[in-house]
Design a protein around this motif. Structure first.
Motif, mmCIF file in Angstrom:
data_model
loop_
_atom_site.group_PDB
_atom_site.id
_atom_site.type_symbol
_atom_site.label_atom_id
_atom_site.label_comp_id
_atom_site.label_asym_id
_atom_site.label_seq_id
_atom_site.Cartn_x
_atom_site.Cartn_y
_atom_site.Cartn_z
ATOM 1 N N GLY A 94 -6.918 -3.240 1.572
ATOM 2 C CA GLY A 94 -6.280 -4.573 1.426
ATOM 3 C C GLY A 94 -5.487 -4.859 2.791
ATOM 4 O O GLY A 94 -5.404 -4.099 3.630
ATOM 5 N N GLU A 105 -0.523 -4.257 -8.109
ATOM 6 C CA GLU A 105 -1.616 -3.045 -8.247
ATOM 7 C C GLU A 105 -0.788 -1.562 -7.884
ATOM 8 O O GLU A 105 -1.042 -0.805 -8.682
ATOM 9 C CB GLU A 105 -2.758 -3.255 -7.225
ATOM 10 C CG GLU A 105 -3.856 -2.097 -7.198
ATOM 11 C CD GLU A 105 -4.809 -2.318 -6.272
ATOM 12 O OE1 GLU A 105 -5.897 -2.367 -6.611
ATOM 13 O OE2 GLU A 105 -4.507 -2.492 -5.214
ATOM 14 N N GLU A 154 -6.653 -13.016 -0.190
ATOM 15 C CA GLU A 154 -5.952 -11.739 -0.204
ATOM 16 C C GLU A 154 -4.336 -12.016 -0.559
ATOM 17 O O GLU A 154 -4.043 -12.978 -0.073
ATOM 18 C CB GLU A 154 -6.078 -10.871 1.016
ATOM 19 C CG GLU A 154 -7.422 -10.636 1.525
ATOM 20 C CD GLU A 154 -8.187 -9.644 0.452
ATOM 21 O OE1 GLU A 154 -7.296 -8.977 -0.326
ATOM 22 O OE2 GLU A 154 -9.281 -9.629 0.193
ATOM 23 N N TYR A 204 0.686 -1.203 0.149
ATOM 24 C CA TYR A 204 0.024 0.114 -0.119
ATOM 25 C C TYR A 204 0.886 1.167 -0.081
ATOM 26 O O TYR A 204 0.536 2.440 -0.960
ATOM 27 C CB TYR A 204 -0.838 -0.156 1.128
ATOM 28 C CG TYR A 204 -2.002 0.949 1.371
ATOM 29 C CD1 TYR A 204 -3.299 1.042 0.366
ATOM 30 C CD2 TYR A 204 -1.759 2.312 1.893
ATOM 31 C CE1 TYR A 204 -4.037 1.882 0.614
ATOM 32 C CE2 TYR A 204 -2.789 3.539 1.903
ATOM 33 C CZ TYR A 204 -3.994 3.182 1.027
ATOM 34 O OH TYR A 204 -4.689 4.204 1.190
ATOM 35 N N TRP A 212 -5.695 -12.001 -8.864
ATOM 36 C CA TRP A 212 -5.416 -11.622 -7.833
ATOM 37 C C TRP A 212 -4.801 -12.685 -6.648
ATOM 38 O O TRP A 212 -5.586 -13.170 -5.758
ATOM 39 C CB TRP A 212 -6.542 -11.173 -7.050
ATOM 40 C CG TRP A 212 -6.373 -9.985 -5.823
ATOM 41 C CD1 TRP A 212 -6.251 -10.127 -4.533
ATOM 42 C CD2 TRP A 212 -6.107 -8.566 -6.214
ATOM 43 N NE1 TRP A 212 -6.049 -9.009 -4.022
ATOM 44 C CE2 TRP A 212 -5.658 -7.972 -4.843
ATOM 45 C CE3 TRP A 212 -5.734 -7.804 -7.391
ATOM 46 C CZ2 TRP A 212 -5.472 -6.764 -4.870
ATOM 47 C CZ3 TRP A 212 -5.160 -6.608 -7.135
ATOM 48 C CH2 TRP A 212 -5.099 -5.883 -5.733
ATOM 49 N N GLU A 262 -1.288 -7.026 -4.121
ATOM 50 C CA GLU A 262 -1.403 -5.571 -4.020
ATOM 51 C C GLU A 262 -0.043 -4.721 -4.515
ATOM 52 O O GLU A 262 -0.379 -3.652 -4.860
ATOM 53 C CB GLU A 262 -1.506 -5.524 -2.379
ATOM 54 C CG GLU A 262 -2.894 -5.918 -1.917
ATOM 55 C CD GLU A 262 -3.112 -5.636 -0.568
ATOM 56 O OE1 GLU A 262 -2.583 -4.971 0.287
ATOM 57 O OE2 GLU A 262 -4.055 -6.439 -0.007
#
Length: 652
Positions: A642, A485, A477, A437, A615, A482
């Motif tokens: 996330g 992304e 997850e 993130y 994912w 992530e």
């Protein structure tokens, strides 16, 4: 000392110092065989005596400059078209440097962590590729690894080399294949600068000024790296010298007859913990094992599993092996005549350069084999530290490249700032997956930082994370998803591109050995982003989603003449999709191509609201491609929080 002698000594010292700086000199990256960037002003700089006149001649152009009080000089030559080879002369009052075999072409900086550092000799096709790699129109420069607490003027000793069997084996495989493809397609000289270091975070590659944009370092605004760290490179060098010259070797700790006190107990295998959790340095481990009668003099095999980072291992005072590579399993042959019936002593010197050290395998990995019998060695070992980072005042941050921001930028990127480049290729992110993130900001911050340092919005291309780890049985997850992304988000910056390689990862190896396709895909992106060629810049990019009953209809850009599947499914079945309703519980979905759309649904979800594609840590089966055969990147339609949101590194 007589007072009248002091001024004379001072004058003599000054004279010797002036002589030392009286000759014209250049940073190491100005050397024979270099490539200078075409179609941009060419900047050359170096050192000489204060107020000395320096003359630079190159390709019919001459420039003169007088150095400043600091002895620095810099000239700018006009932009030139590609060609060569040429010679360059740099003349001062006392010497004349002549650089030979220089080409003008395109220079690409290759940087990142171990998948960029990964040498051509490790590639699936490496052996044959090395044999056929001679190409005088490709030039290679390896930037030596160095940790620096302040920005440096020069890289460590290195020089440009022509591409060939003697120089390609240990050069970046991704960089090599990228450069080879561009050189063949463009027919211009290509220069490749490899400045990479395995296992490194993006923060260490970012300048200290730009690090102030990151929340964990903003509190150090106004301080230098050295002030914030509490030590400088010189202190670090002293510690490194101790690592290279372990005093315990001189004291013969490896000899069972050497009387030593202060041993403690630690279970092996496992990473260092307790008082040594944050230590870098050298810790010795000792294990005594009883062998039965009849084994004396027999050959043996000692297995220790992986050790982080390096080791030297002895049995009964005889060295049986040493490895300076953290990922390798230690498997050492014991020659006849070393083992004895009764007590045998195994000594392992473990050196950790950064992060967490230790003998890190599984218990079944650690054993002594003699004849047909294995003697387990897992359990309590004696240990005794020899060299520790805390002993040099480094216990707070450690001594590795990830200890603090900018430590690799300072010595491996900053010296190059101003050297003309066409652009950058980047392969990094594995080390930052746990803070994906934050990577949304960290990555574009570094890209903009480097562009700002050069004063040039050059193309910046990167490799998206490959597939890795076990294939997920159910949708879940994923930190790696992530991070991908976050990499996708950086494409919002101008002149950026990405190579998607989820189809060539390896579940059990973070370093996929197929680097050829990685380099070629990067080159494909470069042809569009950097050279304006009429090719697709990427695979299909998710654009929007519409719901029709229990089905989701997805639209994409960058499809070229249409969508298809990598495996050529005649039904257009697409793998890797999952859907979820308001409960946010994802299930695997069915999907197929319909014209320029992809239709996605699951009979288990009556009212779908979100779609995810690839994912997962290891989405190796995804197969949606465009007309150029380029893979679609993993993506999601939702923006649900996330698992890495809010993660911050410890301590900063």
């Amino acid at each position: 000392m007589k007072n009248y002698l002091k001024p004379l000594l001072a004058i003599g010292f000054l004279f010797v110092t002036m002589l030392a700086h009286a000759t014209v000199s250049l940073p190491h990256f100005f050397s024979d065989n270099m490539v200078l960037q075409r179609d941009k002003a060419i900047k050359i700089w170096g050192k000489a005596s204060p107020k000395e006149k320096v003359t630079v001649r190159f390709n019919g152009v001459e420039r003169q400059v007088v150095t400043g009080k600091d002895g620095m000089w810099r000239v700018s030559l006009p932009a030139m078209v590609y060609g060569g080879p040429f010679e360059m002369s740099i003349k001062g009052n006392r010497n004349n440097i002549v650089l030979k075999n220089i080409l003008i072409g395109d220079v690409w900086l290759c940087s990142g962590q171990s998948n960029m550092e990964f040498g051509l000799n490790g590639d699936l096709t490496g052996k044959e590729e090395i044999r056929q790699s001679k190409n005088s129109n490709i030039r290679l420069l390896n930037v030596p690894k160095t940790i620096q607490t302040s920005e440096t003027y020069d890289i460590e000793e290195s020089s440009w080399q022509e591409c060939g069997p003697a120089t390609t084996a240990n050069f970046s495989a991704v960089g090599y294949f990228f450069g080879k493809k561009l050189q063949a397609d463009l027919d211009v000289p290509i220069g490749l600068i490899n400045s990479s270091w395995g296992g490194t975070d993006i923060e260490t590659w970012t300048s200290w000024k730009a690090s102030m944009n990151n929340e964990e370092y903003a509190k150090y605004a106004g301080q230098s790296v050295e002030k914030a760290l509490g030590y400088a490179t010189e202190d670090l060098d002293q510690f490194k010298q101790s690592l290279e010259n372990d005093p315990a070797i001189k004291e013969k700790w490896y000899d069972p007859e050497t009387k030593l006190k202060g041993w403690k107990k630690m279970r092996v295998p496992k990473s260092w913990d307790g008082e040594f959790k944050d230590e870098d340095g050298i810790i010795w481990f000792r294990k005594k094992v009883e062998l039965p009668k009849g084994t004396e003099g027999m050959p043996g095999e000692l297995n220790l599993g992986p050790i982080d980072d390096a080791d030297i291992t002895w049995v009964n005072g005889t060295k049986v092996g040493a490895t300076d590579f953290w990922m390798a399993n230690r498997n050492y042959k014991i020659a006849p005549g070393i083992l004895r019936a009764g007590e045998n002593t195994i000594m392992v010197s473990v050196k950790d350069n950064s992060s967490v050290g230790g003998i890190n395998g599984e218990p079944e990995d650690v054993y002594l084999k003699v004849g047909d019998k294995n003697y387990p060695l897992a359990g309590e070992w004696d240990y005794k530290p020899s060299v520790t980072s805390s002993g040099y005042g480094f216990s707070k941050w450690g001594t590795g490249p990830n200890s603090f921001a900018s430590l690799l930028y300072n010595g491996m990127i900053h010296p190059l700032v101003g050297f003309g480049i066409k652009g950058v290729i980047w392969y990094q992110g594995e080390n930052n997956a746990g803070e994906a993130y934050r990577y949304r900001k960290l990555f574009p911050n570094m890209i903009q930082d480097w562009r700002g340092q050069w004063g040039d919005e050059f193309p910046f291309l990167w490799v998206q994370l490959a597939s890795f780890m076990a294939v997920e049985v159910v949708p879940s997850e994923s930190e790696w998803a992530e991070l991908r992304e976050a990499q996708n988000m950086a494409l919002a910056l101008p002149k950026t591109g990405q190579a998607v390689i989820t189809d060539i990862g390896e579940a059990n190896d973070i370093h996929p050995r197929n680097k050829k396709d990685v380099g070629i895909r990067l080159a494909h992106s470069a042809l569009h982003v950097a050279y304006g060629k009429d090719v697709l810049a990427s695979g299909p990019v998710f654009e929007k989603m519409e719901r029709q009953g229990n089905q989701m209809v997805l639209s994409f850009t960058h499809i070229g003449s249409g969508l298809s599947t990598q495996d050529g499914s005649k039904y257009g079945y697409v793998k890797g999709f999952a859907v979820a309703g308001e409960d946010k519980e994802f299930v695997w979905a069915q999907a197929y191509i319909s014209g320029e759309k992809v239709i996605v649904w699951s009979d288990q979800v009556e009212n779908p609201v979100a779609v995810r594609y690839g994912w997962a840590n290891n989405p190796i089966e995804i197969n949606l491609v465009n007309s150029d055969g380029l893979l679609a990147s993993p993506f999601r339609s939702d923006d649900w929080k996330g698992i890495t949101a809010g993660n911050l590194p410890d301590g900063h």
